[in-house]
Design an enzyme around this catalytic site. Structure first.
Site, PDB file in Angstrom:
ATOM      1  N   CYS A 115      48.310  48.556  41.234  1.00  0.00           N
ATOM      2  CA  CYS A 115      47.943  47.199  40.817  1.00  0.00           C
ATOM      3  C   CYS A 115      46.887  46.557  41.710  1.00  0.00           C
ATOM      4  CB  CYS A 115      49.184  46.311  40.766  1.00  0.00           C
ATOM      5  SG  CYS A 115      50.418  46.860  39.569  1.00  0.00           S
ATOM      6  N   HIS A 261      45.992  39.375  39.801  1.00  0.00           N
ATOM      7  CA  HIS A 261      46.433  40.552  39.053  1.00  0.00           C
ATOM      8  C   HIS A 261      47.428  40.112  37.997  1.00  0.00           C
ATOM      9  CE1 HIS A 261      48.348  44.170  37.838  1.00  0.00           C
ATOM     10  NE2 HIS A 261      49.448  43.950  38.527  1.00  0.00           N
ATOM     11  N   ASN A 291      50.206  44.032  31.412  1.00  0.00           N
ATOM     12  CA  ASN A 291      49.782  44.451  32.750  1.00  0.00           C
ATOM     13  C   ASN A 291      48.990  45.746  32.623  1.00  0.00           C
ATOM     14  OD1 ASN A 291      49.566  45.500  35.342  1.00  0.00           O
ATOM     15  ND2 ASN A 291      51.671  45.075  35.917  1.00  0.00           N
TER      16      ASN A 291
END
Length: 335
Positions: A115, A261, A291
């Protein structure tokens, strides 16, 4: 010493939209449950039969970024590709981009920081440009999650979160050191690696074990201790943003745009409240893409720019936290 600045941005997401209602047909879940916990309404998954992969999507985003930069593929000196879902176990996607874009035989580097991958990747590229080694670097974040998710009720806590997509930018030399990327900040805490992990394949579970296995092995699916990750994310996000601001003698009030993020809308909302930022100072698109891990920050940055939400002179903050644990931030004076 030079600074680096972003001169071209691009993104690509598959056309295939998967809604929460679509997921409810695969597993015991529903739209209300997913939105309440994650803020996600839909995500993009590569459909069966598509030629898209992490590298292919990355190449599509890269072509847009290069065109918008005003450069050509032959002007690119180096490639940095961030992903946790490469097309092959090896080689990495960076060399595939070199081939797909028919670029000169420039170097290609892959970043595996999940991530935080894109922020790590632009930090690496930034250092190459700062030292004068390279002038123009292509940085890509891309993920193909949907072919590796447990699409049963057992895996719903993770599967509902992730989507596929790619983003890219071109970093170029900036001689005015008050502009462009002012600083980047990178951290890790490996003792929590098993809190968000795909455990196989691994050194303990490699080709012989894979060939001998007769039963379904859940170690190939992502595992996440969601509550543990959330509690650490909100702390580390705040710390690494403050670190970047302090490094550049900036205050929370100086943030014009925060691109976090896109892990969970609730995390982003928590950080927004902690920093006292208005809705127009934080850009979120997890609602429609989920995501996308290493692609999330660059997809969001590209969309924010496309929508005119970032202008010259703005203080733009990128921040990420994820598996590893790793976390990172970048402070940019947009130019």
């Amino acid at each position: 010493m030079y600074n680096s600045k972003i001169i071209g941005l691009g993104k690509y997401v598959p056309d295939h939209v998967v809604t929460n209602d679509d997921l409810s047909k695969m597993m015991d879940t529903n739209d209300e449950w997913i939105q309440e916990r994650t803020g996600i309404k839909e995500r993009r998954w590569i459909p069966e039969g598509s030629d898209d992969t992490s590298a292919v999507m990355g190449a599509k985003a890269a072509r847009i970024a290069i065109e918008r930069s005003g450069l050509t593929k032959d002007d690119i000196d180096f490639i940095v590709f961030a992903t946790l879902s490469p097309d092959y176990y090896f080689p990495g996607c960076g060399v595939q981009i070199q081939d797909m874009l028919d670029m000169p035989t420039v170097g290609a580097l892959d970043v595996r920081n999940q991530c935080s991958g894109f922020v790590y990747a632009i930090s690496v590229a930034d250092q190459f440009i700062k030292t004068g080694m390279y002038k123009n670097i292509l940085v890509i974040g891309a993920e193909y999650h949907s072919n590796g998710l447990d699409k049963t009720t057992r895996g719903r806590g993770v599967t509902v979160i992730f989507g596929d997509g790619a983003g890219a930018c071109v970093l170029s030399r900036e001689e005015d050191t008050t502009k462009g990327i002012l600083s980047t900040h990178l951290h890790s805490e490996g003792k929590y690696a098993d809190k968000l992990i795909v455990a196989s394949p691994s050194i303990a579970h490699w080709v012989p074990e894979i060939l001998e296995s007769k039963e379904e092995d859940v170690s190939y699916f992502p595992y996440m201790d969601g509550t543990f990750v959330f509690k650490h994310a909100v702390v580390r996000f705040s710390e690494v943003i403050m670190e970047g601001l302090a490094k550049n003698n900036l205050q929370k009030e100086d943030i014009d745009m925060l691109i976090p993020h896109q892990a969970n809308l609730r995390i982003a909302q928590f950080i927004q409240k902690r920093f006292g930022l208005r809705d127009d100072q934080v850009f979120n698109n997890i609602m429609k893409y989920g995501n996308t891990t290493a692609a999330s920050v660059i997809i969001a940055l590209t969309e924010a720019w496309e929508e005119g939400k970032i202008k010259e002179g703005d203080n733009v903050v990128l921040a990420a936290f994820g598996s590893g644990f790793t976390w990172a931030s970048a402070i940019i004076k947009w130019s």
